[in-house]
Design a protein around this motif. Structure first.
Motif, mmCIF file in Angstrom:
data_model
loop_
_atom_site.group_PDB
_atom_site.id
_atom_site.type_symbol
_atom_site.label_atom_id
_atom_site.label_comp_id
_atom_site.label_asym_id
_atom_site.label_seq_id
_atom_site.Cartn_x
_atom_site.Cartn_y
_atom_site.Cartn_z
ATOM 1 N N ASP A 193 0.835 -1.210 0.000
ATOM 2 C CA ASP A 193 0.000 0.000 0.000
ATOM 3 C C ASP A 193 0.866 1.255 0.000
ATOM 4 N N ALA A 194 1.901 1.270 0.873
ATOM 5 C CA ALA A 194 2.763 2.445 0.979
ATOM 6 C C ALA A 194 3.546 2.690 -0.304
ATOM 7 N N LEU A 195 4.092 1.630 -0.895
ATOM 8 C CA LEU A 195 4.864 1.780 -2.124
ATOM 9 C C LEU A 195 4.008 2.332 -3.258
ATOM 10 N N GLU A 196 2.777 1.908 -3.324
ATOM 11 C CA GLU A 196 1.899 2.401 -4.385
ATOM 12 C C GLU A 196 1.631 3.898 -4.238
ATOM 13 N N THR A 197 1.604 4.392 -3.009
ATOM 14 C CA THR A 197 1.337 5.822 -2.810
ATOM 15 C C THR A 197 2.482 6.703 -3.298
ATOM 16 N N VAL A 198 3.701 6.129 -3.418
ATOM 17 C CA VAL A 198 4.843 6.917 -3.901
ATOM 18 C C VAL A 198 5.266 6.474 -5.302
ATOM 19 N N GLY A 199 4.372 5.802 -5.996
ATOM 20 C CA GLY A 199 4.601 5.493 -7.404
ATOM 21 C C GLY A 199 5.406 4.253 -7.696
ATOM 22 N N VAL A 200 5.675 3.420 -6.693
ATOM 23 C CA VAL A 200 6.386 2.165 -6.938
ATOM 24 C C VAL A 200 5.332 1.085 -7.165
ATOM 25 N N LYS A 201 5.088 0.772 -8.414
ATOM 26 C CA LYS A 201 4.033 -0.162 -8.792
ATOM 27 C C LYS A 201 4.585 -1.570 -9.020
ATOM 28 N N ASN A 202 3.787 -2.553 -8.709
ATOM 29 C CA ASN A 202 4.158 -3.964 -8.881
ATOM 30 C C ASN A 202 5.557 -4.246 -8.331
ATOM 31 N N PRO A 203 5.818 -3.884 -7.085
ATOM 32 C CA PRO A 203 7.174 -4.023 -6.533
ATOM 33 C C PRO A 203 7.560 -5.464 -6.268
ATOM 34 N N ILE A 204 8.860 -5.692 -6.216
ATOM 35 C CA ILE A 204 9.394 -6.974 -5.745
ATOM 36 C C ILE A 204 9.461 -6.891 -4.229
ATOM 37 N N VAL A 205 8.767 -7.789 -3.558
ATOM 38 C CA VAL A 205 8.701 -7.749 -2.095
ATOM 39 C C VAL A 205 8.948 -9.150 -1.549
ATOM 40 N N CYS A 206 9.682 -9.215 -0.461
ATOM 41 C CA CYS A 206 10.010 -10.493 0.162
ATOM 42 C C CYS A 206 9.506 -10.473 1.600
ATOM 43 N N ALA A 207 8.782 -11.531 1.982
ATOM 44 C CA ALA A 207 8.206 -11.580 3.324
ATOM 45 C C ALA A 207 8.078 -13.030 3.765
ATOM 46 N N ASN A 208 7.892 -13.220 5.060
ATOM 47 C CA ASN A 208 7.598 -14.549 5.581
ATOM 48 C C ASN A 208 6.237 -14.990 5.054
ATOM 49 N N ILE A 209 6.221 -16.115 4.387
ATOM 50 C CA ILE A 209 4.969 -16.650 3.845
ATOM 51 C C ILE A 209 4.987 -18.151 4.074
ATOM 52 N N ASN A 210 4.112 -18.626 4.951
ATOM 53 C CA ASN A 210 4.113 -20.047 5.302
ATOM 54 C C ASN A 210 2.744 -20.478 5.821
ATOM 55 N N LYS A 211 2.557 -21.761 5.892
ATOM 56 C CA LYS A 211 1.243 -22.347 6.177
ATOM 57 C C LYS A 211 0.713 -22.005 7.563
ATOM 58 N N ILE A 212 1.590 -21.782 8.545
ATOM 59 C CA ILE A 212 1.133 -21.555 9.917
ATOM 60 C C ILE A 212 1.096 -20.077 10.298
ATOM 61 N N GLY A 213 1.394 -19.193 9.354
ATOM 62 C CA GLY A 213 1.352 -17.756 9.637
ATOM 63 C C GLY A 213 2.493 -17.267 10.501
ATOM 64 N N PHE A 214 3.607 -18.009 10.511
ATOM 65 C CA PHE A 214 4.768 -17.663 11.330
ATOM 66 C C PHE A 214 5.381 -16.342 10.876
ATOM 67 N N ARG A 215 5.367 -15.341 11.764
ATOM 68 C CA ARG A 215 5.937 -14.010 11.514
ATOM 69 C C ARG A 215 5.298 -13.317 10.301
ATOM 70 N N MET A 216 4.002 -13.553 10.101
ATOM 71 C CA MET A 216 3.261 -12.921 9.003
ATOM 72 C C MET A 216 2.334 -11.857 9.593
ATOM 73 N N SER A 217 2.835 -10.645 9.740
ATOM 74 C CA SER A 217 2.042 -9.558 10.308
ATOM 75 C C SER A 217 0.944 -9.157 9.323
ATOM 76 N N GLY A 218 -0.290 -9.246 9.787
ATOM 77 C CA GLY A 218 -1.436 -8.982 8.911
ATOM 78 C C GLY A 218 -2.257 -10.221 8.656
ATOM 79 N N GLY A 219 -1.644 -11.401 8.833
ATOM 80 C CA GLY A 219 -2.394 -12.645 8.732
ATOM 81 C C GLY A 219 -2.352 -13.300 7.357
ATOM 82 N N ILE A 220 -2.571 -14.599 7.354
ATOM 83 C CA ILE A 220 -2.466 -15.393 6.126
ATOM 84 C C ILE A 220 -3.440 -14.927 5.058
ATOM 85 N N ASP A 221 -4.683 -14.661 5.437
ATOM 86 C CA ASP A 221 -5.697 -14.301 4.432
ATOM 87 C C ASP A 221 -5.332 -13.013 3.707
ATOM 88 N N ALA A 222 -4.814 -12.024 4.438
ATOM 89 C CA ALA A 222 -4.432 -10.760 3.805
ATOM 90 C C ALA A 222 -3.281 -10.975 2.821
#
Length: 290
Positions: A193-222
């Motif tokens: 959301d923040a990157l889009e507000t400053v014109g960075v579209k379709n960014p490359i982003v790396c985050a924790n993504i796993n089945k149990i939601g480990f260290r996934m701030s915002g939750g699996i569904d989001a």
């Protein structure tokens, strides 16, 4: 961007579930030669990208790759900066001014010594770009198609609402290094959301993504909704949740996410490297050389 990336946590004693395992790995990889043996196994298995911090030992790895262009013809680095521990340790050892002498371009130190501190702090854009340039020197002459901002800085700027600085980083690495910017974060939905507000579209982003939601701030569904929306190119890290999820189960779940671009994982043995790559290849229908 490659779909399977090799990470470096295991080389520098980082394990989010087990301090004992982290210590053992730090002892195992105490020099560049021991790290290079594992990177060779990954490279020979078809993993061509090393997604790495700017740890001093990575500079030694870069020297080895640079000195052997035929052997590492397809080897790519995805540098992730800054390596925060390096700066924090230096400040503790020698203080702020000497740390600037060690790591910053000489012009920054000269600015401090001429008393123009206020002028320097007013030009945050220029300072940020100079610090990026200092980190990138070790990768001169090597392939660095994506350059990442570490989550310690990404999320700090996000929290302070200094979103413009994220765009400054993206523009600088594109203009000076012909690379795309990547951003590592602990809160994927908020960052995009923040990157889009400053014109960075379709960014490359790396985050924790796993089945149990480990260290996934915002939750699996989001995360699932965002990745499937096509608004970003997401790289999944911590897919095994530091060993909490069996490999087959972890890979099958994450590879089933619609829109996921890549996976980064770390391993220290040839068997684990092979197993993880084969599971990803099979789940995504990739050839063994991809």
């Amino acid at each position: 961007m490659e779909r399977i990336l090799f990470g470096d946590n295991q080389f520098f004693g980082i394990n989010h579930m087990s301090e004992e395992k982290a210590r053992a790995q730090a002892m195992q990889f105490k020099d560049a030669a021991s790290i290079m043996r594992v990177l060779d196994r990954a490279y020979d298995a078809g993993i061509k990208v090393f997604m790495c911090t700017t740890h001093d030992r990575v500079g030694e790895i870069a020297d080895i790759v640079r000195a052997n262009p035929e052997r590492y013809r397809d080897f790519e680095f995805y540098p992730c900066m800054p390596y925060a521990h390096k700066y924090a340790n230096s400040v503790g050892e020698v203080g702020m001014i000497e740390t600037l002498r060690r790591f910053a371009p000489s012009s920054i130190v000269e600015t401090l010594f001429t008393g123009a501190i206020s002028a320097m702090t007013q030009d945050m854009d220029k300072l940020a770009c100079m610090l990026v340039d200092a980190e990138m020197k070790r990768f001169a002459g090597l392939k660095t198609p994506v350059v990442f901002l570490q989550n310690v800085v990404t999320d700090l700027l996000l929290g302070l609402k200094l979103h413009k600085m994220l765009a400054v980083f993206a523009r600088h690495v594109e203009e000076k290094y012909g690379a795309e910017a990547g951003f590592i974060t602990m809160n994927l939905p908020m960052l995009v959301d923040a990157l889009e507000t400053v014109g960075v579209k379709n960014p490359i982003v790396c985050a924790n993504i796993n089945k149990i939601g480990f260290r996934m701030s915002g939750g699996i569904d989001a995360y699932r909704d965002l990745i499937g929306s096509g608004r970003c190119r997401a790289i999944a890290m911590s897919v095994f949740a530091s060993g909490a999820i069996p490999p087959q189960e972890a890979i099958d779940w994450v590879c089933n996410l619609n829109g996921l671009q890549s996976i980064v994982f770390g391993a220290s043995s040839a068997g684990n490297i092979r197993q993880s790559k084969e599971l990803i290849d099979r789940a995504w229908g990739l050839s063994s050389t991809q």
